[in-house]
Design a protein around this motif. Structure first.
Motif, PDB file in Angstrom:
ATOM      1  N   SER A 260      40.601  43.412  36.184  1.00 35.41           N
ATOM      2  CA  SER A 260      41.629  42.371  36.212  1.00 35.41           C
ATOM      3  C   SER A 260      41.008  40.996  35.943  1.00 35.41           C
ATOM      4  CB  SER A 260      42.415  42.440  37.525  1.00 35.41           C
ATOM      5  OG  SER A 260      42.198  41.323  38.305  1.00 35.41           O
ATOM      6  N   ARG A 261      39.784  40.769  36.451  1.00 35.34           N
ATOM      7  CA  ARG A 261      39.092  39.500  36.142  1.00 35.34           C
ATOM      8  C   ARG A 261      38.763  39.433  34.645  1.00 35.34           C
ATOM      9  NH1 ARG A 261      36.976  40.475  41.376  1.00 35.34           N
ATOM     10  NH2 ARG A 261      35.227  41.689  40.565  1.00 35.34           N
ATOM     11  N   GLU A 262      38.344  40.576  34.103  1.00 34.62           N
ATOM     12  CA  GLU A 262      38.035  40.618  32.658  1.00 34.62           C
ATOM     13  C   GLU A 262      39.265  40.267  31.820  1.00 34.62           C
ATOM     14  OE1 GLU A 262      35.009  44.311  32.797  1.00 34.62           O
ATOM     15  OE2 GLU A 262      36.672  44.521  31.378  1.00 34.62           O
ATOM     16  N   ILE A 263      40.406  40.827  32.231  1.00 42.40           N
ATOM     17  CA  ILE A 263      41.639  40.570  31.471  1.00 42.40           C
ATOM     18  C   ILE A 263      41.913  39.072  31.449  1.00 42.40           C
ATOM     19  CG2 ILE A 263      44.164  40.837  31.511  1.00 42.40           C
ATOM     20  CD1 ILE A 263      43.682  43.739  32.536  1.00 42.40           C
ATOM     21  N   ARG A 264      41.820  38.441  32.590  1.00 41.34           N
ATOM     22  CA  ARG A 264      42.092  36.989  32.640  1.00 41.34           C
ATOM     23  C   ARG A 264      41.075  36.214  31.804  1.00 41.34           C
ATOM     24  NH1 ARG A 264      46.009  35.058  36.697  1.00 41.34           N
ATOM     25  NH2 ARG A 264      45.411  33.014  35.941  1.00 41.34           N
ATOM     26  N   ALA A 265      39.816  36.644  31.874  1.00 37.23           N
ATOM     27  CA  ALA A 265      38.789  35.950  31.081  1.00 37.23           C
ATOM     28  C   ALA A 265      39.086  36.128  29.587  1.00 37.23           C
ATOM     29  CB  ALA A 265      37.412  36.489  31.441  1.00 37.23           C
ATOM     30  N   ASP A 266      39.433  37.364  29.199  1.00 38.41           N
ATOM     31  CA  ASP A 266      39.721  37.622  27.781  1.00 38.41           C
ATOM     32  C   ASP A 266      40.933  36.837  27.291  1.00 38.41           C
ATOM     33  OD1 ASP A 266      37.572  39.291  27.776  1.00 38.41           O
ATOM     34  OD2 ASP A 266      38.735  41.166  27.736  1.00 38.41           O
ATOM     35  N   PRO A 357      46.986  53.835  30.966  1.00 40.85           N
ATOM     36  CA  PRO A 357      46.850  54.625  32.203  1.00 40.85           C
ATOM     37  C   PRO A 357      47.067  53.743  33.440  1.00 40.85           C
ATOM     38  CG  PRO A 357      44.713  54.224  31.185  1.00 40.85           C
ATOM     39  CD  PRO A 357      45.732  53.678  30.239  1.00 40.85           C
ATOM     40  N   PRO A 358      47.315  54.360  34.595  1.00 40.23           N
ATOM     41  CA  PRO A 358      47.618  53.596  35.810  1.00 40.23           C
ATOM     42  C   PRO A 358      46.537  52.573  36.184  1.00 40.23           C
ATOM     43  CG  PRO A 358      47.857  55.958  36.204  1.00 40.23           C
ATOM     44  CD  PRO A 358      47.411  55.813  34.801  1.00 40.23           C
ATOM     45  N   GLU A 359      45.259  52.881  35.911  1.00 35.58           N
ATOM     46  CA  GLU A 359      44.165  51.947  36.270  1.00 35.58           C
ATOM     47  C   GLU A 359      44.347  50.621  35.529  1.00 35.58           C
ATOM     48  OE1 GLU A 359      43.677  55.049  35.136  1.00 35.58           O
ATOM     49  OE2 GLU A 359      43.091  56.002  37.032  1.00 35.58           O
ATOM     50  N   GLU A 360      44.670  50.726  34.240  1.00 36.08           N
ATOM     51  CA  GLU A 360      44.827  49.514  33.432  1.00 36.08           C
ATOM     52  C   GLU A 360      46.090  48.752  33.864  1.00 36.08           C
ATOM     53  OE1 GLU A 360      42.688  48.212  31.517  1.00 36.08           O
ATOM     54  OE2 GLU A 360      43.694  46.923  30.051  1.00 36.08           O
ATOM     55  N   MET A 361      47.133  49.519  34.198  1.00 40.85           N
ATOM     56  CA  MET A 361      48.370  48.863  34.663  1.00 40.85           C
ATOM     57  C   MET A 361      48.101  48.086  35.954  1.00 40.85           C
ATOM     58  SD  MET A 361      50.249  49.574  32.288  1.00 40.85           S
ATOM     59  CE  MET A 361      51.349  48.394  32.967  1.00 40.85           C
ATOM     60  N   ALA A 362      47.370  48.726  36.869  1.00 44.55           N
ATOM     61  CA  ALA A 362      47.082  48.068  38.143  1.00 44.55           C
ATOM     62  C   ALA A 362      46.284  46.782  37.896  1.00 44.55           C
ATOM     63  CB  ALA A 362      46.311  49.014  39.055  1.00 44.55           C
ATOM     64  N   ALA A 363      45.328  46.822  36.958  1.00 45.47           N
ATOM     65  CA  ALA A 363      44.527  45.627  36.644  1.00 45.47           C
ATOM     66  C   ALA A 363      45.415  44.532  36.054  1.00 45.47           C
ATOM     67  CB  ALA A 363      43.400  45.994  35.687  1.00 45.47           C
ATOM     68  N   LEU A 364      46.341  44.916  35.198  1.00 40.74           N
ATOM     69  CA  LEU A 364      47.262  43.926  34.613  1.00 40.74           C
ATOM     70  C   LEU A 364      48.131  43.288  35.706  1.00 40.74           C
ATOM     71  CD1 LEU A 364      48.313  45.819  31.369  1.00 40.74           C
ATOM     72  CD2 LEU A 364      47.467  43.454  31.421  1.00 40.74           C
ATOM     73  N   TYR A 365      48.666  44.115  36.607  1.00 44.09           N
ATOM     74  CA  TYR A 365      49.500  43.580  37.692  1.00 44.09           C
ATOM     75  C   TYR A 365      48.711  42.586  38.539  1.00 44.09           C
ATOM     76  CZ  TYR A 365      52.801  47.447  36.809  1.00 44.09           C
ATOM     77  OH  TYR A 365      53.695  48.329  36.245  1.00 44.09           O
ATOM     78  N   LEU A 366      47.453  42.964  38.842  1.00 43.91           N
ATOM     79  CA  LEU A 366      46.618  42.092  39.685  1.00 43.91           C
ATOM     80  C   LEU A 366      46.302  40.781  39.004  1.00 43.91           C
ATOM     81  CD1 LEU A 366      43.714  44.093  41.348  1.00 43.91           C
ATOM     82  CD2 LEU A 366      45.435  42.676  42.460  1.00 43.91           C
TER      83      LEU A 366
END
Ligand code: G6P
Length: 480
Positions: A260-266, A357-366
């Motif tokens: 989730s931190r990576e997503i925000r950084a990207d 997959p659910p892991e990526e969804m959870a990271a996006l939600y966070l």
């Protein structure tokens, strides 16, 4: 199969809880699909010797029943022509738009109805073949509304439940359906008919009274039998949920937190990340959401250096015209808004036409400060509940359409919107973007209490509890 003459619990749903793939040598392989319904029913199925009747998702795939995860899976075969008429046609181009407030005009074709009946009969026959004497048979969703009556005709010994995952429309819309009485009769084959909202159950009961003239008293409908014996059918709300604990735990894992931190950084570390997650469906209000967002950029109330919108739109029902048109519209609008407002390194909208997959969804939600659920009509909307379950940090704001089933349950913590009111929605999006952390925490805590308590296990237990506690199936004779 056990030593007995069948299974005690038989679930009947359009789709099997597995994904089908063709292996390297051309052989058919099955992989568990992590759908909500299977997580809900798995524990009950395993505890009670269960079978699941459903379609594989592919044409002409004939396969014998097989066992997976202590469940018997019973594939129902559909030809390419049946997929076109029963699934894409009657289910998703007649019933789906009709039951979702005719947002897109429903198409009525007699050949589609014929296929719907024929395929419903096939599902019913498959269920009948699996059910032990006195079994519980639980039929799911709008694709299979005739199945309860078709099962009852062959097996008066079994208890039959039906759950409608989508809205049940008001009579004024439902009565457009040329086969409205047959559908009502199909559903009334069940002992218990469950809906997402109290309003859906009320719509159904009213349709029963007006189209069939049966007596109703509160949630109980009295159905006169041909043999002079009355049956009682109960219609009530059982709002569905998610496996909240599992989602909560997933979102707490170091991997998901890191992602989730990576997503925000990207995304360039925006101050405000907004998120939409939907099947690409016209009921989801994606166009309205994007319009409001584009206008906020135009008005200067949001700007791309500080805010961004990530829109996940997972591919769905791609052979149905209305879905193809929607895709054109959404992608056109995203292109125009990005063309107009994006800067190098700062997209206005990140549009992702994929499933994750659910892991990526959870990271996006966070990662998301604001979750936008702006459906024009939705039976429940589980994305709203997943967002809440993922936020063990008590942060984030849920913007939620009044026209979702979830709004009945989550109004104490979400910001409710009418997605047709673009100005109103813009104000609420801005308020969500600027909400202070104290207020976020207060609201998120209320939401989490609700979502973590009312999970999907409680939903299935409560439905099956009511179904099995219904008065004995030996009907009383009506007075002469
Ligand atoms: C809704 C329906 C489900 C359906 C799902 C995905 O949630 O209530 O019955 O399975 O959409 O749609 P699909 O057409 O791909 O099964």
């Amino acid at each position: 199969m056990t030593g007995k003459e069948g299974f005690d619990l038989v679930v009947v749903a359009n789709r099997l809880p597995v994904d089908f793939t063709v292996g390297p040598g051309g052989e058919i392989e099955w992989k568990r699909s992590p759908g909500g319904l299977v997580t809900a029913l798995e524990p009950v199925m395993q505890a009670s010797d269960g079978a699941w009747v459903g379609w594989s998702g592919a044409p002409d795939l004939a396969s014998e029943p097989f066992d997976a995860d202590e469940m018997r899976l019973v594939p129902v075969t559909l030809s390419a022509d049946e997929i076109e008429r029963y699934y894409e046609g009657f289910s998703n181009d007649t019933l789906w738009p009709l039951y979702h407030d005719v947002i897109s005009p429903p198409t009525y074709h007699r050949t589609w109805w014929d296929a719907y009946r024929r395929v419903n009969q096939r599902f019913a026959d498959a269920a009948v073949a699996q059910a032990a004497p006195g079994a519980v048979v639980w039929v799911h969703d709008y694709q299979l509304q005739l199945v309860p009556q078709m099962i009852r005709a062959q097996r008066p010994d079994v208890r039959i439940g039906f759950f409608n995952h989508i809205p049940f429309p008001p009579l004024e819309l439902f009565q457009q359906l040329p086969w409205r009485r047959q559908v009502i009769d199909g559903l009334l084959g069940a002992d218990l008919v469950g809906f997402q909202r109290a309003g859906d159950a009320a719509n159904f009961i009213r349709a029963v009274r007006r189209l069939r003239a049966h007596t109703t008293r509160g949630p109980i409908i009295t159905v006169p039998g041909e043999d002079g014996r009355d049956r009682h059918v109960r219609a009530a709300a059982f709002p569905i949920s998610i496996d909240s604990r599992r989602f909560d735990e997933l979102a707490r894992t170091p991997e998901v937190q890191q992602r989730s931190r990576e997503i925000r950084a990207d995304l360039g570390d925006p101050d405000i990340m907004m998120l939409g997650v939907d099947r690409l469906d016209y009921t989801k209000g994606i166009r309205h959401r994007i319009k409001a967002y584009g206008e906020l950029l135009q008005d200067g109330r949001l700007d791309v250096e500080h805010a961004t919108l990530v829109q996940v739109a997972s591919p769905s029902r791609e052979n149905v015209d209305a879905y193809q048109e929607l895709r054109e519209h959404v992608e056109g609008a995203v292109g125009r808004i990005n063309g107009e407002y994006a800067e190098i390194g700062h997209a206005a909208i990140h549009y992702l036409h994929h499933s994750y997959p659910p892991e990526e969804m959870a990271a996006l939600y966070l990662a998301a400060d604001v979750m936008l659920v702006t459906a024009l009509r939705d039976g429940m909307n589980l994305v709203a509940k997943e967002y809440v379950a993922a936020r063990s940090d008590d942060r984030g704001v849920l913007v939620l359409s009044e026209f979702t089933g979830a709004a009945d349950e989550l109004s104490s913590g979400a910001l409710l919107v009418n997605p047709h009111d673009i100005d109103g929605m813009k104000d609420i999006i801005v308020a969500a973007a600027h909400m202070d952390h104290r207020e976020q925490r207060k609201r998120m805590r209320r939401l989490r209490r609700k979502v973590l308590t009312d999970d999907v296990a409680r939903w299935s237990e409560s439905f099956l509890g009511v179904l099995t506690a219904m008065p004995s199936r030996v009907p009383r004779r009506r007075p002469e």
